[in-house]
Enzyme design. Structure first.
Site, mmCIF file in Angstrom:
data_model
loop_
_atom_site.group_PDB
_atom_site.id
_atom_site.type_symbol
_atom_site.label_atom_id
_atom_site.label_comp_id
_atom_site.label_asym_id
_atom_site.label_seq_id
_atom_site.Cartn_x
_atom_site.Cartn_y
_atom_site.Cartn_z
ATOM 1 N N GLY A 56 40.872 44.635 34.884
ATOM 2 C CA GLY A 56 39.757 43.698 34.815
ATOM 3 C C GLY A 56 39.439 43.151 36.193
ATOM 4 N N SER A 57 38.893 41.948 36.226
ATOM 5 C CA SER A 57 38.397 41.390 37.488
ATOM 6 C C SER A 57 39.537 40.820 38.331
ATOM 7 C CB SER A 57 37.381 40.290 37.182
ATOM 8 O OG SER A 57 37.993 39.298 36.394
ATOM 9 N N ALA A 89 40.738 37.249 37.186
ATOM 10 C CA ALA A 89 41.612 37.265 36.007
ATOM 11 C C ALA A 89 42.973 37.851 36.376
ATOM 12 C CB ALA A 89 40.954 38.061 34.886
ATOM 13 N N GLY A 90 42.971 38.868 37.233
ATOM 14 C CA GLY A 90 44.243 39.463 37.682
ATOM 15 C C GLY A 90 45.108 38.429 38.390
ATOM 16 N N GLU A 145 44.936 46.541 37.647
ATOM 17 C CA GLU A 145 43.846 47.458 38.032
ATOM 18 C C GLU A 145 42.611 46.605 38.157
ATOM 19 O OE1 GLU A 145 43.354 50.273 39.089
ATOM 20 O OE2 GLU A 145 44.141 51.899 37.900
ATOM 21 N N CYS A 151 34.663 50.173 37.895
ATOM 22 C CA CYS A 151 35.426 49.726 39.056
ATOM 23 C C CYS A 151 35.182 50.658 40.229
ATOM 24 C CB CYS A 151 36.904 49.682 38.717
ATOM 25 S SG CYS A 151 37.519 51.256 38.096
HETATM 26 P P1 NAD Z 1 37.544 40.394 32.976
HETATM 27 O O1 NAD Z 1 38.540 40.151 34.045
HETATM 28 O O2 NAD Z 1 36.522 39.379 32.727
HETATM 29 O O3 NAD Z 1 38.302 40.598 31.580
HETATM 30 C C1 NAD Z 1 39.239 41.640 31.384
HETATM 31 C C2 NAD Z 1 40.193 41.238 30.284
HETATM 32 O O4 NAD Z 1 41.007 40.157 30.720
HETATM 33 C C3 NAD Z 1 39.523 40.775 29.002
HETATM 34 O O5 NAD Z 1 40.295 41.255 27.924
HETATM 35 C C4 NAD Z 1 39.603 39.253 29.117
HETATM 36 O O6 NAD Z 1 39.581 38.627 27.868
HETATM 37 C C5 NAD Z 1 40.950 39.089 29.804
HETATM 38 N N1 NAD Z 1 41.094 37.889 30.618
HETATM 39 C C6 NAD Z 1 40.150 37.311 31.407
HETATM 40 N N2 NAD Z 1 40.676 36.271 32.076
HETATM 41 C C7 NAD Z 1 41.994 36.197 31.711
HETATM 42 C C8 NAD Z 1 43.064 35.316 32.053
HETATM 43 N N3 NAD Z 1 42.894 34.318 32.906
HETATM 44 N N4 NAD Z 1 44.274 35.532 31.490
HETATM 45 C C9 NAD Z 1 44.470 36.547 30.619
HETATM 46 N N5 NAD Z 1 43.477 37.407 30.241
HETATM 47 C C10 NAD Z 1 42.250 37.231 30.785
HETATM 48 O O7 NAD Z 1 36.908 41.839 33.308
HETATM 49 P P2 NAD Z 1 35.707 42.601 32.583
HETATM 50 O O8 NAD Z 1 34.439 41.895 32.896
HETATM 51 O O9 NAD Z 1 36.044 42.907 31.167
HETATM 52 O O10 NAD Z 1 35.750 43.998 33.369
HETATM 53 C C11 NAD Z 1 35.134 44.166 34.578
HETATM 54 C C12 NAD Z 1 36.123 44.085 35.719
HETATM 55 O O11 NAD Z 1 37.183 44.998 35.506
HETATM 56 C C13 NAD Z 1 35.501 44.492 37.036
HETATM 57 O O12 NAD Z 1 35.975 43.654 38.057
HETATM 58 C C14 NAD Z 1 35.997 45.911 37.236
HETATM 59 O O13 NAD Z 1 36.000 46.359 38.559
HETATM 60 C C15 NAD Z 1 37.364 45.821 36.651
HETATM 61 N N6 NAD Z 1 37.846 47.143 36.263
HETATM 62 C C16 NAD Z 1 38.782 47.758 37.037
HETATM 63 C C17 NAD Z 1 39.200 49.043 36.713
HETATM 64 C C18 NAD Z 1 40.199 49.777 37.555
HETATM 65 O O14 NAD Z 1 40.662 50.822 37.115
HETATM 66 N N7 NAD Z 1 40.537 49.319 38.749
HETATM 67 C C19 NAD Z 1 38.663 49.684 35.608
HETATM 68 C C20 NAD Z 1 37.725 49.009 34.838
HETATM 69 C C21 NAD Z 1 37.331 47.742 35.178
#
Ligand code: NAD
Length: 461
Positions: A200-201, A204-205, A223, A257
């Site tokens: 994810g973002s 959040a990571g 990731e 991503c």
């Molecule tokens: P996001 O970070 O908003 O959410 C991803 C997940 O994390 C969701 O399930 C969300 O509910 C959960 N989440 C969010 N904040 C959290 C927290 N504080 N604690 C625990 N869980 C939490 O991301 P998104 O909008 O769903 O996806 C887009 C992002 O993901 C982009 O930044 C993209 O680059 C990244 N991404 C990376 C890869 C990779 O392989 N590097 C692949 C796909 C997406």
């Protein structure tokens, strides 16, 4: 309330949050038995899961499209990757879980890998099943039990996937817990969760890493995002480069991503490349994601479309301005309309001086938005490519293989492509990023190593 991003007249069912504590308790209880199963038994369960997923593949593809707006051809491909991943993961398990001995050690020894315990997999919206599934199957094959928390944007389709998967395993071995940030935090903070794979973002990571910082024995694979550059050298095949750049900028409406979001082009061919990019982008109109002819679907949400609208409202040298479009005609070319979070692609020219500090050059917009910057030397292109906090993918377009090799050595990214789009990530290879793009390489081949602990045994004789 949730609505389909490609058709705001379609209300999506509300899905209640799950209970992280209950899910972790069930997974923790199941671990003591599951860890003792043989790899062959686990493979049999995985193959059963693969058949169950294949049996509902059209339903899953349709669900991905309705909930996330991903064009149906892409959603169908995603489900295909999910099914194919089963055999790739089995091959990985046989390779990486094999015990071995070090012959030059003074005593007889065995190096082997053991499961960690309960694993939590937290997934994003853009590949809502595929990205989580890669980690899930690796964890399961290694003998861990798994809880999957999908993106709330794709809760319905991930629930269907989870149901099919769970039926193939003993109770508690695999489960889905629905919810957003709070449930994600409850999962990762639970001391019984021993390993975490998050996609994810960056923000959040970071929040997840912070939640785990006091428990140093917890593994956290991240990731995260990307700000991926296509470097076009003066000797490049410009038609090939333009096609690869546009494909990688608009796939999944720029919400990958590894989407191409920056172009660094040798000034000698900049005008020619810009002509090609502008004319290719002008051909791309957003369409109904349920139609197989659609290449550009909607963005995921109103917030995302607002963010794109703010980005294209910034003053600058817009070569293709981009637009937010409230409704599209569907089927394409007819008078019937659908309202959704639609946009058209944008291309902004930035000088090499202004680029490094420009927000659209540094920050992930997660939409079909490209910047283009002219460069006068390979070293300058490399420096600009490296001038962001991310390090996921980069492409180099050149007819000179030696030149490509020299540039690949200098690029601070996890994946480098020669004459190929930045979005190419076949499941047959490892995938992952450096710097703010993450760690642990959860995205591709070999993740099973992360899903285990190494144990070394030595005997007196
Ligand atoms: P996001 O970070 O908003 O959410 C991803 C997940 O994390 C969701 O399930 C969300 O509910 C959960 N989440 C969010 N904040 C959290 C927290 N504080 N604690 C625990 N869980 C939490 O991301 P998104 O909008 O769903 O996806 C887009 C992002 O993901 C982009 O930044 C993209 O680059 C990244 N991404 C990376 C890869 C990779 O392989 N590097 C692949 C796909 C997406």
């Amino acid at each position: 309330m949730r609505y389909s991003p490609g058709d705001l007249s379609v209300r999506l069912p509300d899905i209640a949050d799950g209970d992280a504590l209950v899910a972790v308790s069930a997974a923790d209880k199941a671990f003591s038995e599951w860890r003792r199963t043989s790899l062959d038994e686990r493979i049999a369960h995985l193959r059963d899961a693969g058949q169950r997923i294949a049996a509902i593949k059209d339903e899953l593809a349709h669900g991905i499209t309705i909930e996330t707006g991903k064009p149906i051809t892409e959603a169908t491909a995603e489900v295909g990757f999910v099914v194919a991943k089963i055999e790739l993961a089995i091959a990985d398990a046989k390779r990486y879980l094999a015990e071995f001995s070090e012959a030059d050690n003074a005593r007889p020894n065995v190096v082997r890998r053991r499961p960690r315990g309960v694993a939590a997999v937290i997934g994003p919206f853009n590949f809502p099943i595929h990205l989580a599934h890669g980690a899930i199957v690796a964890y399961l094959l290694a003998g861990n039990t798994v809880i999957f928390k999908p993106s709330p944007f794709a809760a319905g389709v991930c629930g269907s996937y989870g149901k099919a998967m769970a039926q193939a395993f003993p109770p508690g071995v695999f489960g889905v817990v629905q919810g957003g940030v709070a449930i994600g935090q409850a999962l990762v903070s639970d001391p019984r969760v021993r390993s975490i794979c998050f996609t994810g973002s960056v923000n959040a990571g970071r929040a997840i890493a912070r939640a785990c910082v006091d428990d140093v024995s917890k593994d956290v694979a991240l990731e995260l995002g990307g700000k991926n550059a296509a470097i076009v050298c003066g000797d490049a095949d410009l038609d090939l480069a333009a096609t690869a750049i546009v494909d990688a900028a608009i796939a999944t409406t720029g919400q990958r991503c590894n989407s191409t979001s920056r172009v660094l082009v040798d000034s000698a061919v900049a005008a020619d490349l810009i002509d090609r990019l502008r004319s290719a982008l002008a051909q791309i109109a957003p369409g109904d994601p349920l139609e197989t002819a659609t290449r550009l679907g909607p963005l995921i949400s109103a917030e995302s479309a607002d963010r794109f609208a703010c980005a294209i409202a910034l003053p600058g040298d817009w070569l293709t301005p981009g637009q937010r479009i409230e409704s599209i005609s569907t089927p394409i070319g007819t008078a019937a309309t659908k309202r959704g979070h639609y946009v058209t692609p944008a291309l902004l020219r930035l000088t090499a001086d202004e680029a490094p500090s420009h927000p659209l050059f540094r920050d992930e917009v997660f939409a079909p938005l490209l910047t283009i910057t002219s460069t006068t030397a390979d070293a300058q292109a490399i420096a600009l490519s490296n001038a962001t906090p991310f390090g996921l993918t980069a492409s180099v377009f050149t007819r000179d293989a030696v030149r490509f090799g020299a540039m690949a050595d200098e690029l601070n990214v996890g994946n480098v492509y020669h004459d190929l789009p930045t979005t190419l990530s076949p499941g047959t290879l490892p995938f992952g990023g450096h710097a703010n793009s993450g760690n642990g390489h959860p995205g591709g081949r070999g993740f099973i190593r992360f899903a285990t602990d190494e144990q070394v045994i030595q005997r007196r004789e």
